[in-house]
Design a protein around this motif. Structure first.
Motif, PDB file in Angstrom:
ATOM      1  N   PRO A   1      -3.472   5.549   2.140  1.00 31.40           N
ATOM      2  CA  PRO A   1      -2.141   5.763   2.903  1.00 31.40           C
ATOM      3  C   PRO A   1      -0.623   5.668   3.153  1.00 31.40           C
ATOM      4  CG  PRO A   1      -4.137   5.032   4.393  1.00 31.40           C
ATOM      5  CD  PRO A   1      -4.268   4.762   2.566  1.00 31.40           C
ATOM      6  N   GLU A   2       0.048   6.389   3.400  1.00 30.61           N
ATOM      7  CA  GLU A   2       1.092   5.515   3.931  1.00 30.61           C
ATOM      8  C   GLU A   2       1.277   4.896   4.957  1.00 30.61           C
ATOM      9  OE1 GLU A   2       5.604   7.573   3.502  1.00 30.61           O
ATOM     10  OE2 GLU A   2       3.936   9.276   3.167  1.00 30.61           O
TER      11      GLU A   2
ATOM     12  N   GLY B 195       0.794  -1.332  -0.013  1.00 33.59           N
ATOM     13  CA  GLY B 195      -0.234   0.787   0.017  1.00 33.59           C
ATOM     14  C   GLY B 195       0.681   0.932  -0.471  1.00 33.59           C
ATOM     15  N   GLY B 196       0.610   2.088  -1.036  1.00 34.19           N
ATOM     16  CA  GLY B 196       1.325   3.637  -0.794  1.00 34.19           C
ATOM     17  C   GLY B 196       2.265   3.744  -1.224  1.00 34.19           C
ATOM     18  N   LEU B 197       2.688   2.675  -2.023  1.00 32.61           N
ATOM     19  CA  LEU B 197       3.977   2.317  -2.645  1.00 32.61           C
ATOM     20  C   LEU B 197       4.580   3.924  -4.082  1.00 32.61           C
ATOM     21  CD1 LEU B 197       4.205  -1.129  -3.238  1.00 32.61           C
ATOM     22  CD2 LEU B 197       6.055   0.787  -1.642  1.00 32.61           C
TER      23      LEU B 197
ATOM     24  N   ASP C  13       2.885   2.388   7.473  1.00 37.06           N
ATOM     25  CA  ASP C  13       4.197   2.304   8.523  1.00 37.06           C
ATOM     26  C   ASP C  13       4.910   0.912   8.429  1.00 37.06           C
ATOM     27  OD1 ASP C  13       3.328   4.303  10.185  1.00 37.06           O
ATOM     28  OD2 ASP C  13       3.109   3.079  12.178  1.00 37.06           O
ATOM     29  N   ARG C  14       4.706  -0.475   7.891  1.00 36.50           N
ATOM     30  CA  ARG C  14       5.611  -1.592   7.829  1.00 36.50           C
ATOM     31  C   ARG C  14       6.386  -1.227   6.303  1.00 36.50           C
ATOM     32  NH1 ARG C  14       0.604  -5.917   6.062  1.00 36.50           N
ATOM     33  NH2 ARG C  14      -0.480  -4.157   4.861  1.00 36.50           N
ATOM     34  N   MET C  15       5.541   0.157   5.289  1.00 36.64           N
ATOM     35  CA  MET C  15       6.430   0.272   3.783  1.00 36.64           C
ATOM     36  C   MET C  15       7.442   1.289   4.298  1.00 36.64           C
ATOM     37  SD  MET C  15       4.984  -1.923   1.986  1.00 36.64           S
ATOM     38  CE  MET C  15       4.550  -2.735   1.791  1.00 36.64           C
ATOM     39  N   ALA C  16       7.717   1.498   5.089  1.00 43.03           N
ATOM     40  CA  ALA C  16       8.742   2.949   5.705  1.00 43.03           C
ATOM     41  C   ALA C  16      10.368   2.523   5.329  1.00 43.03           C
ATOM     42  CB  ALA C  16       9.065   3.274   7.144  1.00 43.03           C
ATOM     43  N   ASP C  17      10.700   1.678   5.497  1.00 41.05           N
ATOM     44  CA  ASP C  17      12.235   1.302   4.753  1.00 41.05           C
ATOM     45  C   ASP C  17      12.163   0.231   3.603  1.00 41.05           C
ATOM     46  OD1 ASP C  17      11.170  -1.220   6.160  1.00 41.05           O
ATOM     47  OD2 ASP C  17      12.550  -1.432   7.119  1.00 41.05           O
ATOM     48  N   VAL C  18      11.454   0.823   2.438  1.00 38.11           N
ATOM     49  CA  VAL C  18      11.378  -0.389   1.454  1.00 38.11           C
ATOM     50  C   VAL C  18      12.575   0.089   1.145  1.00 38.11           C
ATOM     51  CG1 VAL C  18       9.058  -0.766   0.845  1.00 38.11           C
ATOM     52  CG2 VAL C  18      10.099   1.827   0.343  1.00 38.11           C
ATOM     53  N   LYS C  19      13.002  -0.481  -0.306  1.00 40.00           N
ATOM     54  CA  LYS C  19      14.207  -0.826  -0.556  1.00 40.00           C
ATOM     55  C   LYS C  19      14.085   0.314  -2.187  1.00 40.00           C
ATOM     56  CE  LYS C  19      17.008  -5.380  -0.301  1.00 40.00           C
ATOM     57  NZ  LYS C  19      15.202  -6.342   0.422  1.00 40.00           N
ATOM     58  N   LYS C  20      15.074   0.564  -2.009  1.00 41.71           N
ATOM     59  CA  LYS C  20      15.152   2.256  -3.384  1.00 41.71           C
ATOM     60  C   LYS C  20      15.056   1.273  -4.648  1.00 41.71           C
ATOM     61  CE  LYS C  20      17.035   6.205  -4.054  1.00 41.71           C
ATOM     62  NZ  LYS C  20      15.768   7.372  -3.603  1.00 41.71           N
TER      63      LYS C  20
END
Lengths: 113, 521, 116, 89
Positions: free
Chosen positions: B458-459, B386-388, B461-468
């Motif tokens: 929405p943004e 979500g929110g990607l 939390d679990r997507m906070a540190d996804v890889k670039k």
């Protein structure tokens, strides 16, 4: 002339669609810009209204998961999906069986007709 | 010495050399291996482009393997070809171009995508061998040689589907694919044996010039159709496709799409160039149409309820194959009746053939974006995303381009080819068009679902540190995006330069045969 | 005594036996054996297609004075097909080994993680 | 139920295949075989090989043999990839 697709029954043109998209996006942006002038960023106006409840910190709690999408559609077509899921049942030998069945049908059709 | 004449052989020799030499270059370390991978893939693309240009200027290219003169298809005193002949007409060159573009894009994408896994030397070898198998199926003119390349492509894809061998599902998918595909390959070989036993030749054009229908030919035709329909995925036989495409690494799924289209190409070759006008009744055409409609609708209805992103896209691959089968089936229905061919048959063929190219581009792109989602989040489950769009706007943009193209939203290229199919199948029966339109709507529905759940929202939390997303992956996706956009903005050019020669080559059975048999036909 | 078309029919029956084996057997190894049976049947079909009555081996210094030699092409095709069958059998058995490692069973009905 | 249908389908398929096999050509009498006759008559002078099968495998249809080697290489690569060393993941 570079963008026209003639189908034999009529034609269709890419440019006309692009012009349509340009006009549509112009109107959209114009409507967006003619919104309320007293909006200020960073004030209480930015806050989300969540039916009067506290808005959760994590966005995960207010997002709709993929399984819930098209809930009604799947509910209505439940009988159809029951049959389909019993076909896609993951048994390798059933897959082979469907293959053999279709070979038999195709061969019989082509040979007998 | 005119090197242009050797392009058909080079198209196979270069990736074969690349595959065999990869273990050597692997000793030089990661950079050298990656450079070798890209160099080989790019040269394959350039050779395919040159070959396509050569064919569109000079007509059918014939290359005899191992003869005194490479253009001498009939040895002196013989009325039949005895050697293996590569025969490249406009359709083969068209397919080879599509295949080499996806292969190049997948190669760029693999560089960073596969970087964290071991065994990459084998991966590069197998990837190039898969390319060889695919291109060989597309340009060979010999039936047994077609079987050999089919097996190269199959064996390489078994290995690649099971490449993440620590996932039980990957092994399971590979095993199911292997079981079905081996039976199909053996059926192809039986059919080749039948035709050899009847006519004592193995060349496709020579068989086409000799064939007259009897029970053996009919059974051989049925075996070839059902086996190749399994390999390209038609309704009751596509069940291995969601497993295999879903579990393979993303860049491999991108290439596997074109590999299954090589089987589709084989199916068309069998129906049009080998059997062609000899097949007087319309049963085969209706079989293709009904397969097309069934796989189109059922696969897309299964796709709507999926929540694993690559499995969902794999079901769409089946459903889009249905459009090609429908278009070409309608064209086959009109074959031999010049009025019907001019009225709707040729339009349908153009639509079906154009859809092959479009499908290779946008479906490859969709698989690559799915791979990017997996790379970023470490999961393929849409419920956990979500929110990607905030994390990678470029991926989102390319996904939207590809999704609009596959759903047939105007003005994308998918709409151009679908329009041709709708209008011509309407001339046969309105019901065909209705099914095709409903399928298109359901396609749009399921991609709206993917876009909404993966990119919007929405943004979290679990997507906070996804890889670039690394640059090479963007390059891989960018190649296919550019191809989709070019086809979108210049459909007339694509239709008149790419598609029409290919569709003409498909119906021109006499031309295909005369290129080999010359005056003997 | 004439054999008639019996060799062709035997090949067909062998093929059918292989198909029935992969449809009915539950053990993965037995299914792999079924695939092997099918491959052998196809190879035998190619060889029987190439036979000519009272034909001799297609090697000049071994064939003697006979005019008729059996057809050489199917033999060449069979050589290729055997190697391909060998390669796929090897790969299939390796995959079965990995399946046993992951699933702890050789029953084909328990490979059901991918469905729907 | 489902199994029974599959077995019946396999029998139908087998029956049709037997019918086709029966009518290819009478066993041992393939009739006119131009391609194989060409090989049998030309192999010695063209390729200086006493063994016709060798001359077909390595010359007339040598490209198939390259393909065969490629299949073997592919299978070896796949097996090596499946049983490669490396940490879990």
């Amino acid at each position: 002339m570079w963008t026209k697709v003639v189908t034999g029954f009529g034609y269709w043109d890419v440019y006309s669609w692009l012009i349509f998209l340009a006009i549509a996006s112009f109107f959209t942006l114009w409507l967006r810009n003619s919104g309320r002038q007293d909006y200020k960023e960073g004030t209480y106006q930015d806050e989300i209204y969540f039916s009067g409840n506290d808005v959760p910190e994590d966005g995960q709690d207010i997002s709709v998961p993929a399984d819930s999408a098209y809930w009604g559609f799947i509910k209505v077509f439940r009988p159809y999906y029951d049959v389909m899921l019993s076909v896609h049942n993951g048994l390798a030998q059933d897959y082979l069986g469907y293959f053999v069945l279709s070979i038999a049908i195709i061969t019989a059709l082509i040979v007998l007709l | 010495m005119n090197w242009h004449a050797h392009l058909p052989a080079l198209l196979l020799a270069v990736p074969l050399l690349g595959a065999f030499a990869t273990p050597v270059f692997n000793m030089g370390g990661k950079t050298l291996r990656n450079a070798w991978f890209i160099v080989i893939s790019s040269s394959v693309f350039l050779i395919a482009l040159a070959l396509w240009h050569q064919v569109s200027v000079n007509g059918i290219q014939v290359y005899v393997m191992g003869a005194e003169q490479f253009a001498l298809s009939l040895p002196s005193g013989m009325k039949l070809p005895v050697r293996i002949i590569l025969e490249v007409d406009a359709l083969s060159a068209f397919m080879a171009l599509a295949g080499s573009i996806t292969s190049l894009a997948g190669a760029w994408f693999s560089l960073s995508f596969m970087d964290r896994f071991t065994g990459l030397s084998r991966f590069v070898s197998l990837y190039l061998l898969l390319t060889v198998g695919m291109l060989g199926m597309m340009i060979t003119g010999d039936l047994f040689n077609f079987f050999v390349f089919l097996e190269i492509a199959s064996v390489a894809s078994y290995g690649l589907v099971a490449f993440w061998r620590d996932r039980p599902q990957a092994i399971e998918a590979s095993f199911k694919y292997m079981l079905l595909s081996q039976l199909a390959a053996m059926l192809v070989l039986v059919a080749i044996g039948f035709l050899y036993g009847r006519y004592n030749v193995l060349n496709m054009a020579a068989i086409g010039s000799l064939i007259h229908m009897g029970i053996v030919e009919k059974v051989a035709l049925a075996f070839l159709i059902s086996a190749l329909a399994l390999k390209c995925g038609a309704f009751p036989m596509y069940l291995w496709i969601p497993d295999a495409y879903g579990e393979a690494p993303a860049s491999v799924s991108c290439l596997l799409v074109t590999v299954s289209q090589a089987s589709l190409y084989g199916l068309f070759r069998v129906c049009f160039s080998i059997y062609g006008l000899a097949m007087s009744n319309k049963v085969v055409a209706w079989i293709l149409i009904i397969f097309g409609l069934l796989s189109m609708f059922i696969a897309v209805s299964m796709a709507v309820i999926q929540h694993e992103v690559k499995r969902l896209m794999a079901y769409h691959a089946v459903s889009q194959t249905g459009y090609m089968l429908l278009g070409v089936g309608v064209g086959l229905l009109a074959l031999g009746n010049s009025q019907a061919l001019a009225e709707y048959g040729f339009t349908a063929l153009k639509g079906g053939v154009f859809h092959i190219f479009n499908h290779a581009m946008y479906k490859g792109l969709l698989f690559l974006t799915a791979g990017t989602l997996y790379y970023m989040t470490g999961t393929r489950d849409l419920n956990k995303m979500g929110g990607l769009v905030r994390k990678s706007p470029w991926t989102a943009f390319m996904f939207v381009v590809a999704a609009a193209a596959i759903a047939g939203l105007p003005p994308m290229n998918g709409f151009a080819s679908k329009l041709l199919i709708y209008q011509s199948s309407f001339a046969v029966h309105p019901l065909l068009t209705v099914v095709a339109l409903v399928t298109s709507i359901l396609t749009l529905a399921s991609f709206v679902k993917v876009f909404q759940t993966a990119f919007l929202g929405p943004e979290q939390d679990r997507m906070a540190d996804v890889k670039k997303v690394p640059a090479t992956m963007l390059v891989g996706m960018g190649i296919l995006t550019v191809a989709v956009l070019l086809l979108t903005f210049f459909p007339t050019w694509a239709l008149s330069h790419l598609v029409e020669p290919a569709a003409k080559a498909l119906v021109d059975q006499a031309g295909y045969i005369a290129a080999i048999m010359g005056g003997a036909f | 005594m004439t054999v008639g078309n019996m060799p062709f029919l035997v090949v067909g029956i062998l093929f059918l036996m292989g198909v029935l084996a992969i449809l009915r057997e539950k053990n993965l190894i037995k299914i792999a054996i079924g695939i092997s049976i099918i491959e052998s049947a196809v190879n035998m079909l190619l060889i029987t297609l190439g036979y000519r009555l009272s034909g001799d081996i297609p090697v000049y210094f071994l064939s003697g004075d006979v005019d008729v030699m059996v057809m050489p092409t199917p033999q060449a095709l069979t050589l290729t097909a055997i190697v391909i069958a060998l390669a796929t059998s090897a790969l299939m058995l390796s995959v079965i080994m990995l399946i046993y490692k992951h699933y702890g069973t050789l029953n084909v009905d328990e490979l059901r993680r991918l469905r729907g | 139920m489902r199994k029974t249908i599959f077995i019946i389908a396999a029998l139908v398929f087998g029956g049709l295949m037997l019918g086709a096999l029966d009518s290819i050509h009478p066993f041992g009498e393939p009739g006119n075989v131009p391609m194989d006759e060409y090989f049998l008559h030309h192999a010695l002078e063209d390729r200086s090989s006493e063994n016709v099968v060798t001359s077909i495998v390595f010359d007339y249809r040598g490209f198939d043999t390259i393909g065969e080697a490629a299949v073997l290489f592919t299978a070896v690569c796949s097996v090596l990839a499946l049983f490669r060393e490396g940490a879990k993941k």
